[in-house]
Design an enzyme around this catalytic site. Structure first.
Site, mmCIF file in Angstrom:
data_model
loop_
_atom_site.group_PDB
_atom_site.id
_atom_site.type_symbol
_atom_site.label_atom_id
_atom_site.label_comp_id
_atom_site.label_asym_id
_atom_site.label_seq_id
_atom_site.Cartn_x
_atom_site.Cartn_y
_atom_site.Cartn_z
ATOM 1 C CE LYS A 1 -4.404 1.350 2.020
ATOM 2 N NZ LYS A 1 -5.058 1.680 0.756
ATOM 3 C CD GLU B 1 -6.730 -4.134 -5.876
ATOM 4 O OE1 GLU B 1 -7.174 -4.288 -4.730
ATOM 5 O OE2 GLU B 1 -5.531 -3.893 -6.127
HETATM 6 N N1 PXG Z 1 -7.720 -2.401 -2.951
HETATM 7 C C1 PXG Z 1 -7.043 -1.251 -2.983
HETATM 8 C C2 PXG Z 1 -6.224 -0.929 -4.166
HETATM 9 C C3 PXG Z 1 -7.112 -0.369 -1.892
HETATM 10 O O1 PXG Z 1 -6.436 0.786 -1.923
HETATM 11 C C4 PXG Z 1 -8.623 -1.915 -0.805
HETATM 12 C C5 PXG Z 1 -8.489 -2.756 -1.896
HETATM 13 C C6 PXG Z 1 -9.445 -2.366 0.358
HETATM 14 O O2 PXG Z 1 -8.596 -2.705 1.448
HETATM 15 P P1 PXG Z 1 -9.083 -2.568 2.961
HETATM 16 O O3 PXG Z 1 -7.945 -3.086 3.757
HETATM 17 O O4 PXG Z 1 -9.341 -1.115 3.199
HETATM 18 O O5 PXG Z 1 -10.289 -3.402 3.082
HETATM 19 C C7 PXG Z 1 -7.916 -0.698 -0.779
HETATM 20 C C8 PXG Z 1 -8.037 0.232 0.370
HETATM 21 C C9 PXG Z 1 -9.798 6.098 -0.463
HETATM 22 C C10 PXG Z 1 -9.418 4.934 0.356
HETATM 23 O O6 PXG Z 1 -9.556 7.239 -0.019
HETATM 24 C C11 PXG Z 1 -9.043 3.752 -0.231
HETATM 25 C C12 PXG Z 1 -8.660 2.644 0.542
HETATM 26 C C13 PXG Z 1 -8.672 2.726 1.901
HETATM 27 C C14 PXG Z 1 -9.053 3.917 2.485
HETATM 28 C C15 PXG Z 1 -9.419 5.038 1.718
HETATM 29 O O7 PXG Z 1 -10.344 5.922 -1.561
HETATM 30 N N2 PXG Z 1 -8.280 1.534 -0.110
#
Ligand code: PXG
Length: 288
Positions: free
Chosen positions: A149, A182
């Site tokens: 990330k 995704e």
């Molecule tokens: N795929 C990607 C590429 C992400 O960035 C998720 C899946 C979901 O992961 P979690 O662990 O959160 O279930 C993410 C997470 C935003 C924002 O501002 C994006 C995420 C998390 C928080 C805020 O769009 N992405």
């Protein structure tokens, strides 16, 4: 708002970092998006563990212990009187010279922002989302592994631009092999009968913490869950499709590439899992 930066809580207008920070110059750093529900930080340990894994993968030394990071998160929430909110935890490479070499950066910078987020308009949680598959291919795992990330989200931003330019709010990205990976900030699930399927980590995705929770909740409810390669055909022919993520939570998808999914409204299994997720989120976590 109070922001945690360089080991201190400071006023928002004083929350600044150097223009020589490699986080800005090269997107060199890692982050987490975390939620607080009902006065508790949800899945804090899991987020900190993933942060340290992301940092290890890019050879970034976080200048604090996992416990110290946890304390900084809780402290920042307290200082902002957060009960329900969104926490952005960032570690940048820190200040270095102009030039890629990360070893010129002496010390990583830890930042915690505690505020709020609304990824999609509230009514779409009732109505469901329309999305499209886009031409921007998800980063190849051997180029920049999506499990990291990192602060470099241009791959996802390019996909988001395509989605918005097509008149919808979210994109599904395919991987280098043409299989479903995704969404730009969410993982994706398809439902057919009592079987849920979601792309495996090997598809080149972020292993979402919400994804893991939903897999567990679904198995508890005696649904079969398979981590399996999915094609666009599997999306179009699903009875239900939903997205999961910290910011998105669990949201139904009712249209993909102008094909109606199922009957074109949020399905019963999506609704059940969204409600189970909400219950868990409201009832567990690290107290603020
Ligand atoms: N795929 C990607 C590429 C992400 O960035 C998720 C899946 C979901 O992961 P979690 O662990 O959160 O279930 C993410 C997470 C935003 C924002 O501002 C994006 C995420 C998390 C928080 C805020 O769009 N992405």
């Amino acid at each position: 708002m109070k922001v945690y930066v360089s080991g201190k809580l400071v006023a928002e207008r004083d929350a600044k970092i150097s223009v020589f920070d490699h986080g800005l110059l090269y997107g060199d750093g890692v982050f987490e998006g975390i939620r607080a529900y009902n006065g508790r930080v949800f899945k804090l340990e899991e987020h900190i563990e993933r942060l340290f894994d992301s940092a290890r993968a890019i050879a970034l030394e976080i200048p604090m212990t996992p416990t110290g990071i946890g304390r900084a998160v809780v402290r920042t929430c307290r200082a902002n009187k957060i009960k329900d909110g969104y926490i952005r935890l960032i570690v940048t490479r820190g200040v270095g010279t102009l030039g890629l070499n990360p070893y010129t950066c002496k010390k990583g910078e830890v930042i915690v922002i505690a505020g709020s987020i609304q990824l999609y308009p509230r009514r779409l949680y009732e109505e469901g989302l329309s999305i499209v598959t886009v031409g921007t291919v998800r980063n190849h795992p051997e180029a920049l592994n999506p499990s990291i990330k990192s602060l470099n989200y241009l791959n996802n931003i390019l996909a988001k631009i395509e989605a918005i330019n097509s008149g919808v709010l979210e994109a599904v990205m395919l991987n280098h092999a043409g299989n479903v990976a995704e969404a730009t900030g969410d993982n994706i699930f398809v439902v057919k009968g009592r079987v849920l399927r979601t792309p495996p980590a090997s598809a080149g995705i972020l292993r979402g913490i919400t994804r893991d929770i939903v897999i567990e909740l679904a198995r508890e409810k005696n649904y079969e869950v398979r981590e399996e390669t999915l094609s666009r055909y599997d999306l179009y022919t699903a009875e239900e499709v939903f997205l999961t993520g910290t910011a998105a939570e669990v949201i139904a998808v009712i249209n993909i590439d102008r094909r109606k999914i199922g009957v074109g409204e949020p399905g019963p299994i999506t609704r059940e899992l969204a409600s189970e997720f909400k219950k868990l989120a409201m009832g567990t976590g690290t107290p603020i």
